[in-house]
Scaffold this active site. Structure first.
Site, short mmCIF file in Angstrom:
data_model
loop_
_atom_site.label_atom_id
_atom_site.label_comp_id
_atom_site.label_asym_id
_atom_site.label_seq_id
_atom_site.Cartn_x
_atom_site.Cartn_y
_atom_site.Cartn_z
CG HIS A 146 6.99 -3.97 0.71
ND1 HIS A 146 7.99 -4.29 1.41
CD2 HIS A 146 5.94 -3.60 1.24
CE1 HIS A 146 7.21 -4.08 2.70
NE2 HIS A 146 6.13 -3.86 2.51
NE ARG B 289 2.32 -2.41 2.82
CZ ARG B 289 1.42 -3.29 2.27
NH1 ARG B 289 0.44 -3.08 1.54
NH2 ARG B 289 1.61 -4.55 2.64
NE ARG C 285 2.94 0.40 7.38
CZ ARG C 285 3.40 -0.56 6.59
NH1 ARG C 285 3.24 -1.85 7.19
NH2 ARG C 285 4.04 -0.49 5.37
CD GLU D 214 5.02 -5.08 10.91
OE1 GLU D 214 4.77 -5.53 9.81
OE2 GLU D 214 5.24 -3.89 11.00
CG ASN E 57 2.39 -9.25 4.26
OD1 ASN E 57 1.81 -10.16 4.39
ND2 ASN E 57 2.05 -8.02 3.62
CG ASP E 58 7.62 -7.46 7.82
OD1 ASP E 58 8.44 -8.01 7.32
OD2 ASP E 58 7.20 -6.40 7.77
NE ARG F 131 7.42 -8.96 3.25
CZ ARG F 131 6.75 -7.84 3.76
NH1 ARG F 131 6.69 -7.44 4.83
NH2 ARG F 131 5.96 -7.30 2.71
CB CYS G 256 -3.14 -5.08 7.75
SG CYS G 256 -1.66 -4.66 8.59
C1 PEP Z 1 2.92 -6.99 6.99
O1 PEP Z 1 4.00 -6.98 7.41
O2 PEP Z 1 2.07 -7.89 7.22
C2 PEP Z 1 2.32 -5.74 6.43
C3 PEP Z 1 1.07 -5.44 6.31
O3 PEP Z 1 3.20 -4.67 6.43
P1 PEP Z 1 4.03 -4.66 4.96
O4 PEP Z 1 3.74 -5.69 3.90
O5 PEP Z 1 4.12 -3.29 4.36
O6 PEP Z 1 5.50 -5.15 5.77
MG MG Z 2 5.37 -5.43 7.70
#
Ligand code: PEP
Ligand code: MG
Length: 596
Positions: free
Chosen positions: A198, A305, A341, A440, A463-464, A474, A511
């Protein structure tokens, strides 16, 4: 024992936020540094003990000086904490244990103090009293000062920065980043972290060049060292020669030119050559980013976010604050949609007084929707703010980290309670407000056919999803080579979610950061995705590639990918496919991630 000065030394990490900049290093004192661990000869023992005492004395003097300088009576009330720190520096156990390690184990003072801390740390952990247990952080704060004095490092004081600096830290959390005066931060580099941590995402949205996962930055760089950082390639040069600086500046001029060229696409429709209309939206963390989202050509906000509303504060945001923030968001992006979100705390973002970051496995711990379902009051306060804002434009709610049907039902039930409350109290809200689930977690993707009956839309958070599907943290630079968006498993997961959404007739967006890389976007388009949400600055380059491609061709390309069994083969094929259609130079400039 100041660390040796490095001249023209190049180190490589993970490019986390693009941009080439030069600047002086600012070593953040309160973060961990890598400690030199050395064995010593018996003849060096006394000198080492002496060095330790000198560092303690220096630390005491520094703390006293800080205390004396505080004149504001408000702030003076809190200087007792400095007294606690001074007491720690005089602690018998701390001093004797460290001396003993130097004498018996024949190790340098840094190593000896580290060994003492390990022991004290476990003693602290076992304390029942929460207040006392929390004093652990004071112990670490004080020790980091002693370590720096031992290592002959200058103490940088962030409040005294003049001009712009490049922050060098072992680690930075999003909360740390936000606490800095961003006007003085030209860029930052860290020892640990990955591209989709993040902190990296935040750096990109703030437009601050950053390199993470350098491993050795804090041990090689001294405060004040001139640096060059390339946030795209991940290269950092310490004390560069003039010649090297010039070549980086030349590269910077080129990149700027390319950026200007690609900005032309911001205002053009996101449409493929064969007429398929694609929806491009922005991921943002702050309402202030809306203007950037719009100027880069976003049609709406695909992911807002909300964590930043909660970070760096002792109290929680109240309903009014939520409402005012979301109202501003939805009004400013109108007629586009705003996807809010709900709180996704945990993982690498922690809330003061709640998730303290002491879970063994925070990525799989009490985070996101799990936290909200447990802390219903906090959740309802946010939902009330969202519902009240829903009358001011097009607003959707998105629940993060949904792992299965029960969780989404619980979240929906809580939302229903708030709605009923509003109906009773005659508070207006959008009765048809759309509810979505982030996909995710692998269990959600596998049961997407079932989840689709419960919600109005899906948004895939790659991402997750990649982190959990491939079991690759990650934010861990040591395994970042395994973090592979084009892994055959990921393609199969995405394909099956597309199918589930289609069968249920619900919209599906993506996303995760994957949506901001043109090469990945072509693959995702081929897999059937037509709604992408990304960092605003990525929108023009994604539009450009979409306008150069034919959707029908991406479909057959994507179909082909299922014949390959490794990510390398897949990447090679995608690259070849792109080179056949676009120029080699263009592919080279946008598809760094297709390198095998
Ligand atoms: C993700 O996990 O892809 C996502 C968009 O949320 P974050 O990066 O905030 O976990
Ligand atoms: Mg996420």
């Amino acid at each position: 024992m100041a660390i040796q000065q490095q001249i023209n030394k190049s180190i490589h990490g993970i490019g986390a936020s693009p941009g080439i900049i030069t600047g002086r290093a600012f070593l953040l004192e309160r973060f961990k540094v890598r400690l030199p661990q050395k064995r010593i000869n018996p003849s060096q023992v006394d000198e080492e003990v002496e060095r330790f005492h000198r560092a303690l004395k220096e630390s005491r003097n520094q703390l006293r000086e800080i205390k004396e300088k505080i004149l504001d009576p408000e702030v003076r009330q809190h200087t007792f904490i400095l007294d606690v720190h001074l007491m720690i520096l005089d602690d018998e156990m701390l001093i004797q244990n460290t001396e003993e390690h130097v004498r018996k184990r024949k190790v340098n003072a840094e190593w000896a103090l580290d060994l003492t801390l390990e022991k004290l740390d476990s003693a602290f952990k076992a304390i029942e009293d929460e207040y006392l247990r929390e004093r652990r952080s004071d112990l670490h704060y004080v020790s980091s000062r002693v370590f720096r004095n031992l290592m002959g490092r200058k103490h940088d004081d962030i409040t005294k920065i003049k001009g712009k600096v490049i922050v060098v830290a072992h680690d930075l959390s999003p909360a740390d980043t936000l606490q800095m005066n961003l006007n003085h931060i030209a860029g930052f580099i860290t020892d640990i972290g990955g591209k989709v941590s993040h902190t990296a995402i935040l750096a990109r949205s703030l437009g601050i060049p950053a390199v993470v996962g350098l491993e050795v930055a804090t041990s090689l760089i001294n405060g004040g060292d001139p640096l060059i950082i390339d946030g795209e390639s991940g290269e950092v040069v310490i004390n560069p020669t003039e010649e090297i600086s010039e070549s980086f500046m030349e590269r910077r001029r080129l990149v700027k030119l390319q950026e200007r060229e690609v900005m032309k696409y911001a205002s053009l429709p996101a449409e493929t050559r064969d007429g398929v209309r694609i929806h491009l939206q922005a991921n943002i963390e702050m309402v202030e980013e809306i203007s950037s989202a719009k100027s880069h050509g976003a049609e709406g906000i695909g992911l807002y976010r909300t964590e930043i509303l909660y970070l760096n504060r002792k109290n929680l945001p109240n309903e009014e604050e939520h409402y005012q923030t979301y109202r501003k968001l939805v009004e400013n992006i109108s007629p586009g949609v705003a996807t809010i979100r709900t709180l996704d705390i945990g993982g690498d973002k922690f809330l003061d007084g709640y998730s303290k970051g002491n879970e063994t496995n925070p990525a799989m711990g009490l985070r996101a929707i799990r936290f909200s379902i447990k802390e219903t009051d906090i959740f309802k306060t946010q939902l009330r703010g969202i519902l009240r804002a829903s009358v001011h434009g097009k607003l959707r709610v998105l629940f993060p980290m949904i792992s299965g049907i029960e969780e989404i039902r619980k979240a929906k039930a809580i939302l229903e309670e708030v709605k009923k409350e509003f109906i009773r109290a005659k508070v207006p809200f959008d009765r048809g407000i759309k509810i979505g689930a982030m996909i995710e977690i692998p269990s959600a993707s596998v049961t997407a056919d079932l989840l689709a009956r419960e919600v109005d839309f899906f948004s895939i958070g790659t991402n997750d999803l990649i982190q959990y599907a491939l079991a690759v943290d990650r934010i861990n630079e040591h395994v970042s080579y395994l973090y592979e968006p084009l892994h055959p498993a990921i393609l199969r997961i995405v394909r099956s979610v597309v199918q589930s959404a289609r069968n249920a007739g619900i919209p599906l967006a993506i996303c995760g950061e994957m949506a901001s890389e043109p090469a990945y976007v072509l693959v995702l388009l081929g897999l059937g995705l037509e709604e992408f949400s990304m960092n605003p600055i990525a929108i023009p380059k994604v539009k450009k590639v979409l306008r150069m491609a034919k959707a029908i061709e991406t479909r057959s390309m994507a179909e082909r990918l299922f014949q390959f069994s490794t990510a390398s083969e897949i990447k090679r094929h995608v690259r070849r496919w792109m080179v056949e259609r676009f120029s080699e130079d263009y592919v080279k400039s946008i598809a760094e991630e297709l390198k095998t």
